[in-house]
Design a protein around this motif. Structure first.
Motif, mmCIF file in Angstrom:
data_model
loop_
_atom_site.group_PDB
_atom_site.id
_atom_site.type_symbol
_atom_site.label_atom_id
_atom_site.label_comp_id
_atom_site.label_asym_id
_atom_site.label_seq_id
_atom_site.Cartn_x
_atom_site.Cartn_y
_atom_site.Cartn_z
ATOM 1 N N LEU A 120 0.833 -1.201 0.000
ATOM 2 C CA LEU A 120 0.000 0.000 0.000
ATOM 3 C C LEU A 120 0.864 1.247 0.000
ATOM 4 C CD1 LEU A 120 -2.700 1.453 0.196
ATOM 5 C CD2 LEU A 120 -2.651 1.081 2.677
ATOM 6 N N GLN A 121 1.879 1.265 0.846
ATOM 7 C CA GLN A 121 2.746 2.438 0.924
ATOM 8 C C GLN A 121 3.531 2.654 -0.363
ATOM 9 O OE1 GLN A 121 4.879 1.281 4.477
ATOM 10 N NE2 GLN A 121 3.727 2.714 5.746
ATOM 11 N N ASP A 122 3.790 1.585 -1.095
ATOM 12 C CA ASP A 122 4.556 1.699 -2.336
ATOM 13 C C ASP A 122 3.659 1.898 -3.550
ATOM 14 O OD1 ASP A 122 7.287 1.609 -3.441
ATOM 15 O OD2 ASP A 122 6.590 -0.172 -4.511
ATOM 16 N N GLY A 123 2.347 2.000 -3.325
ATOM 17 C CA GLY A 123 1.433 2.241 -4.432
ATOM 18 C C GLY A 123 1.053 1.005 -5.223
ATOM 19 N N ARG A 124 1.370 -0.182 -4.715
ATOM 20 C CA ARG A 124 0.990 -1.428 -5.400
ATOM 21 C C ARG A 124 -0.393 -1.846 -4.900
ATOM 22 N NH1 ARG A 124 6.783 -4.625 -5.888
ATOM 23 N NH2 ARG A 124 8.100 -2.769 -5.748
ATOM 24 N N VAL A 125 -1.384 -1.133 -5.368
ATOM 25 C CA VAL A 125 -2.713 -1.209 -4.779
ATOM 26 C C VAL A 125 -3.345 -2.585 -4.971
ATOM 27 C CG1 VAL A 125 -5.035 -0.233 -4.840
ATOM 28 C CG2 VAL A 125 -3.049 1.274 -5.060
ATOM 29 N N GLU B 286 -10.814 0.913 -1.835
ATOM 30 C CA GLU B 286 -11.276 2.105 -2.545
ATOM 31 C C GLU B 286 -10.313 2.486 -3.651
ATOM 32 O OE1 GLU B 286 -13.085 5.407 -0.084
ATOM 33 O OE2 GLU B 286 -12.279 4.138 1.515
ATOM 34 N N GLN B 287 -9.022 2.451 -3.338
ATOM 35 C CA GLN B 287 -8.033 2.815 -4.349
ATOM 36 C C GLN B 287 -8.026 1.825 -5.505
ATOM 37 O OE1 GLN B 287 -4.146 4.177 -2.689
ATOM 38 N NE2 GLN B 287 -5.117 3.839 -0.705
ATOM 39 N N ALA B 288 -8.410 0.588 -5.212
ATOM 40 C CA ALA B 288 -8.480 -0.438 -6.262
ATOM 41 C C ALA B 288 -9.793 -0.371 -7.045
ATOM 42 C CB ALA B 288 -8.301 -1.830 -5.651
ATOM 43 N N GLY B 289 -10.658 0.587 -6.700
ATOM 44 C CA GLY B 289 -11.937 0.714 -7.397
ATOM 45 C C GLY B 289 -13.010 -0.232 -6.916
ATOM 46 N N ARG B 290 -12.756 -0.916 -5.790
ATOM 47 C CA ARG B 290 -13.732 -1.879 -5.257
ATOM 48 C C ARG B 290 -14.514 -1.200 -4.135
ATOM 49 N NH1 ARG B 290 -10.084 -7.311 -4.646
ATOM 50 N NH2 ARG B 290 -12.046 -8.069 -3.780
ATOM 51 N N HIS B 291 -15.313 -0.223 -4.520
ATOM 52 C CA HIS B 291 -15.966 0.648 -3.533
ATOM 53 C C HIS B 291 -17.020 -0.092 -2.722
ATOM 54 C CE1 HIS B 291 -13.771 3.853 -5.428
ATOM 55 N NE2 HIS B 291 -14.337 3.613 -6.600
ATOM 56 N N GLU B 292 -17.764 -0.997 -3.351
ATOM 57 C CA GLU B 292 -18.772 -1.755 -2.598
ATOM 58 C C GLU B 292 -18.114 -2.612 -1.520
ATOM 59 O OE1 GLU B 292 -18.520 -1.740 -5.865
ATOM 60 O OE2 GLU B 292 -20.430 -1.145 -6.781
ATOM 61 N N TYR C 275 -4.590 4.751 7.518
ATOM 62 C CA TYR C 275 -5.922 4.560 6.926
ATOM 63 C C TYR C 275 -6.565 5.876 6.487
ATOM 64 C CZ TYR C 275 -7.690 5.635 11.686
ATOM 65 O OH TYR C 275 -7.973 6.221 12.901
ATOM 66 N N LEU C 276 -5.979 7.014 6.859
ATOM 67 C CA LEU C 276 -6.509 8.301 6.394
ATOM 68 C C LEU C 276 -5.837 8.791 5.114
ATOM 69 C CD1 LEU C 276 -6.964 10.377 9.684
ATOM 70 C CD2 LEU C 276 -8.703 9.211 8.327
ATOM 71 N N ALA C 277 -4.826 8.065 4.636
ATOM 72 C CA ALA C 277 -4.048 8.540 3.487
ATOM 73 C C ALA C 277 -4.914 8.775 2.257
ATOM 74 C CB ALA C 277 -2.936 7.526 3.169
ATOM 75 N N TRP C 278 -5.782 7.833 1.959
ATOM 76 C CA TRP C 278 -6.647 7.954 0.775
ATOM 77 C C TRP C 278 -7.583 9.149 0.914
ATOM 78 C CZ3 TRP C 278 -7.354 7.052 -4.058
ATOM 79 C CH2 TRP C 278 -8.621 6.996 -4.629
ATOM 80 N N CYS C 279 -8.151 9.326 2.099
ATOM 81 C CA CYS C 279 -9.067 10.443 2.322
ATOM 82 C C CYS C 279 -8.341 11.785 2.202
ATOM 83 C CB CYS C 279 -9.727 10.313 3.696
ATOM 84 S SG CYS C 279 -10.729 8.820 3.880
ATOM 85 N N LEU C 280 -7.101 11.831 2.651
ATOM 86 C CA LEU C 280 -6.314 13.053 2.511
ATOM 87 C C LEU C 280 -6.122 13.401 1.038
ATOM 88 C CD1 LEU C 280 -3.657 12.357 5.275
ATOM 89 C CD2 LEU C 280 -5.144 14.357 5.207
#
Length: 427
Positions: A145-150, A195-201, A394-399
């Motif tokens: 996650l930290q390296d962007g390999r979502v 969420e970052q992977a597009g799996r919002h549900e 866990y707040l990184a995406w929201c930021l």
């Protein structure tokens, strides 16, 4: 033993000397591998990562089941920012732990006094702890996650959540030595990754689990004073401490926050507003008492996290109001955002946009001129995974979602407007 004692005391050159002497003595392969692992730890703390890797590789050559050596090697690769090598070491460790055979009786000749009995001390367990498969799986997820390999991170987080279904006590140590954060935080990190992977549900479903598990643990009202001078000691039977209650509130409000952004990404604006509003409603449970208005540096870390969640939720709800063309409601949210975090460049930029949409162009232009011309790098940008500190991962995406996306177009609109007003003073 002398080497371990010196290592614990921070006398690294002396520890190195003792451990090197021990490595030349008579001992089993298992103990020799442990000695080389301790040499690797010592070299790493001396600021010699390459030397540390040599010792750790030697440990694995002597005993390929010396799992602490593999774990420490991953830590050294992390320090060297060699992410591929770090992830490979963690993956090998996870696979090896899954195939770890039960402890078998030693086939060595029987001695009344064996080296293993002499060095099997709590100190050795501190430097060479046993790690559980779920801990390693979590580290794989976190590093990806930290390296962007979502995509990889999402699969690792889901694997970790599946491991938890097999029983928490069997998967993680409960003695405080685990590398895992609190379990609700792992769930929230998993939701962020999905969420970052597009799996919002899926992210929404994971957040529902956090909400359901924490609802009964949060009191109706929390009175919080400035950072206490003495640590809180709750009496037996008094329920959760204030710190624990604040943590539970942060987790549940963050779950609502993530659900809000997830619904927004799905194009469900009204549902997004509902979740952001629930998040803000939750945060009204906290009443903060300060000795002075300016004394914000004495806030508890948990309260600072709650304040950040509130800021992000206000910005999130404001953006949805903009989507619904409810510009007055959006303006109020952005104004409240700036009350929480005066000078926040994203909230200030959204405020300018709301004023512009309300045809309050002169006020919008005046506000825009007060914005910093070269804003600092966004807290949530993907190229700086550690820039969120001290806020949780866990707040990184929201930021990142709260970052104002229309800086260039807004600047052009403001500049064009200011040019026309310079030419026409009556404007």
């Amino acid at each position: 033993l002398l080497g371990l004692q010196e290592l614990e005391a921070g006398n690294f050159p002396t520890a190195l000397s003792f451990l090197q002497e021990a490595a030349g003595g008579f001992c089993s392969k298992r103990v020799l591998a442990q000695i080389y692992t301790c040499l690797g730890c010592c070299a790493q703390r001396m600021g010699k990562p390459q030397t540390a890797l040599q010792h750790l590789k030697r440990a694995l050559q002597v005993d390929f089941q010396c799992f602490p050596a593999l774990f420490h090697a991953a830590a050294v690769y992390h320090e060297l920012e060699e992410t591929d090598a770090e992830l490979q070491a963690l993956a090998l460790l996870y696979e090896a732990l899954g195939k770890k055979p039960p402890a078998a009786a030693s086939s060595s000749p029987y001695f009344l006094i064996r080296t293993e009995l002499l060095v099997h001390t709590p100190l050795l367990a501190f430097f060479l702890p046993d790690h559980h498969p779920s801990e390693v799986k979590y580290l794989l997820a976190q590093r990806c996650l930290q390296d962007g390999r979502v995509a990889d991170a999402a699969e690792h987080y889901l694997d970790f959540l599946a491991l938890l279904q097999e029983g928490l006590q069997q998967q993680v140590p409960l003695n405080g030595s685990s590398v895992l954060p609190r379990i609700p935080e792992v769930f929230l990190e998993a939701a962020s990754t999905l969420e970052q992977a597009g799996r919002h549900e899926d992210a929404i479903a994971v957040c529902k689990e956090v909400i359901s598990r924490t609802t009964d643990l949060i009191p109706r009202m929390l009175r919080v004073e400035e950072r206490p001078e003495e640590p809180e000691c709750p009496s037996p039977g008094a329920g959760l401490s204030q710190k624990e209650s604040l943590c539970c509130l942060a987790w549940r409000s963050a779950a609502y926050l993530h659900q809000g952004w997830a619904w927004a990404k799905l194009g469900k604006t009204k549902e997004a507003v509902t979740q952001f509003s629930r998040c803000l409603g939750d945060l009204l449970r906290v009443q903060i008492y300060r000795s002075s208005v300016e004394a914000t540096e004495n806030l508890l870390p948990e309260v600072e996290v709650l304040q950040k969640i509130r800021l992000l939720s206000l910005i999130g709800r404001g953006t949805q109001f903009l989507e619904m063309r409810q510009h007055k409601e959006a303006l109020l949210d952005f104004q409240h955002s700036l009350q929480i975090s005066p000078g926040d460049p994203d909230a200030a930029s959204y405020l300018v946009e709301a004023l512009w949409n309300l045809n309050r162009k002169q006020e919008a232009a005046a506000r825009w001129q007060k914005l910093p011309q070269s804003p600092p790098e966004e807290e949530g940008q993907g190229s700086a995974p550690f820039s969120f500190r001290p806020f949780p991962l866990y707040l990184a995406w929201c930021l990142r979602q709260a970052t104002f996306p229309h800086g260039g177009s807004l600047a052009r609109s403001m500049q064009d407007y200011l040019k026309t007003t310079d030419q026409d003073p009556s404007s």
